[in-house]
Design an enzyme around this catalytic site. Structure first.
Site, PDB file in Angstrom:
ATOM      1  N   HIS A 238       0.857  -1.176   0.000  1.00  0.00           N
ATOM      2  CA  HIS A 238       0.000   0.000   0.000  1.00  0.00           C
ATOM      3  C   HIS A 238       0.902   1.238   0.000  1.00  0.00           C
ATOM      4  O   HIS A 238       1.855   1.298   0.794  1.00  0.00           O
ATOM      5  CB  HIS A 238      -0.907  -0.012   1.234  1.00  0.00           C
ATOM      6  CG  HIS A 238      -1.825   1.149   1.313  1.00  0.00           C
ATOM      7  ND1 HIS A 238      -2.971   1.254   0.556  1.00  0.00           N
ATOM      8  CD2 HIS A 238      -1.769   2.277   2.060  1.00  0.00           C
ATOM      9  CE1 HIS A 238      -3.573   2.401   0.838  1.00  0.00           C
ATOM     10  NE2 HIS A 238      -2.869   3.038   1.731  1.00  0.00           N
TER      11      HIS A 238
ATOM     12  N   GLU B 170       8.863   0.831  -3.223  1.00  0.00           N
ATOM     13  CA  GLU B 170       7.981  -0.348  -3.227  1.00  0.00           C
ATOM     14  C   GLU B 170       8.679  -1.525  -3.907  1.00  0.00           C
ATOM     15  O   GLU B 170       8.618  -2.672  -3.433  1.00  0.00           O
ATOM     16  CB  GLU B 170       6.683  -0.034  -3.972  1.00  0.00           C
ATOM     17  CG  GLU B 170       5.817   1.005  -3.293  1.00  0.00           C
ATOM     18  CD  GLU B 170       4.564   1.306  -4.098  1.00  0.00           C
ATOM     19  OE1 GLU B 170       4.052   0.409  -4.784  1.00  0.00           O
ATOM     20  OE2 GLU B 170       4.095   2.458  -4.024  1.00  0.00           O
TER      21      GLU B 170
END
Ligand code: GRF
Length: 196
Positions: free
Chosen positions: A109, A174
Site C-alpha cells: 500500500h 515499493e
C-alpha cells in the site's frame, strides 16, 4: 519451492519487481499472474516471462461481486499457492475471499499505514503537510489496508513535490521493499522491516 500467485490490475510494476527477485536462491517462484482486467499490460509481460496468466474480468460480472470472486478464487486455488501477493490489485476483496488465504496473503500500500488507508494516499500526505511518506507491505486481513505490518519504507516529502513526483519516489521504494519482505515472509520471519 514456495509457490506464489500475484494479483494485478494494470502494468504491474510491483509484480515485475517481485518476479525479477524470485530467481536464484530466492525461495519463491511465481506460478500464476492473475488480473481483474484482461487488458492489464502486466499479463502480457508475465506471459513473455513464461509465467501462467489468467484474467477474470470483473466487468463481466456487473454487480455480481460474489460471481467475480468465485471465478477468481477457483483460478487461484487451482495452482495451490503458498503465498498470494496483491501487487497493484485495485479491487477490494471480501472477507470471505480473504479468509481462504489467512496468514498467506500480502499487499503493498502506498502510504505509511495506518495513515491513509484507501486511495489518493500521496495527495493526502501532501495536503496534510507531512514531512515523510512511503509504502507498507502488510498481511491482508478482512479489514481493508489494516493487517499486520511486515515492512515500511519512508521517503522525505520535498517542498516542490506533487502527488506524481512523490508517487514515483515511493514506487521505487515499493519495488525494493516488497521483494525483501516476501523473501523474509517465505522464510517464516514476521518481524517488520523498517527502511528510511
Ligand atoms: C502502486 O502505488 C501500489 O502501491 C498500489 O498500486 C500502484 C501501482 O502498482 N497498490 P503497480 O505498478 O501496478 O504494481
Amino acid at each position: 519451492m514456495i509457490r506464489v500467485v500475484l494479483l494485478i490490475s494494470g502494468g504491474g510494476s510491483n509484480m515485475r519487481a517481485l518476479v525479477g527477485a524470485m530467481q536464484g536462491d530466492h525461495p519463491c517462484r511465481a506460478v500464476l499472474v492473475a488480473s481483474n482486467d484482461p487488458m492489464a499490460a502486466g499479463l502480457a509481460w508475465a506471459a513473455a516471462q513464461g509465467i501462467a496468466t489468467v484474467a477474470v474480468g470483473h466487468r463481466d460480472y456487473g454487480h455480481d461481486r460474489a460471481g467475480f470472486e468465485s471465478s477468481l478464487l477457483e483460478q487461484v486455488l487451482a495452482v495451490n499457492p503458498d503465498i498470494v501477493c496483491l501487487a497493484g490489485f485495485m479491487r477490494i476483496l471480501s472477507p470471505e475471499f480473504v479468509s481462504h488465504f489467512a496468514g498467506k496473503m500480502l499487499n503493498i500500500h502506498p502510504s505509511l499505514l495506518p495513515k491513509y488507508p484507501g486511495l489518493h494516499t500521496h495527495q493526502r500526505a501532501l495536503d496534510a503537510g507531512d514531512a515523510q511518506a512511503g509504502c507498507t507491505v502488510h498481511e491482508v486481513t478482512p479489514e481493508l489496508d489494516a493487517g499486520p505490518i511486515l515492512g515500511q519504507a519512508r521517503v522525505a516529502v520535498l517542498a516542490d513535490d506533487t502527488a506524481d513526483t512523490l508517487a514515483a519516489r515511493v514506487l521505487a521504494q515499493e519495488h525494493k521493499l516488497y521483494p525483501a519482505v516476501l523473501r523474509r515472509f517465505a522464510q517464516g520471519q514476521r518481524s517488520r522491516l523498517d527502511w528510511g
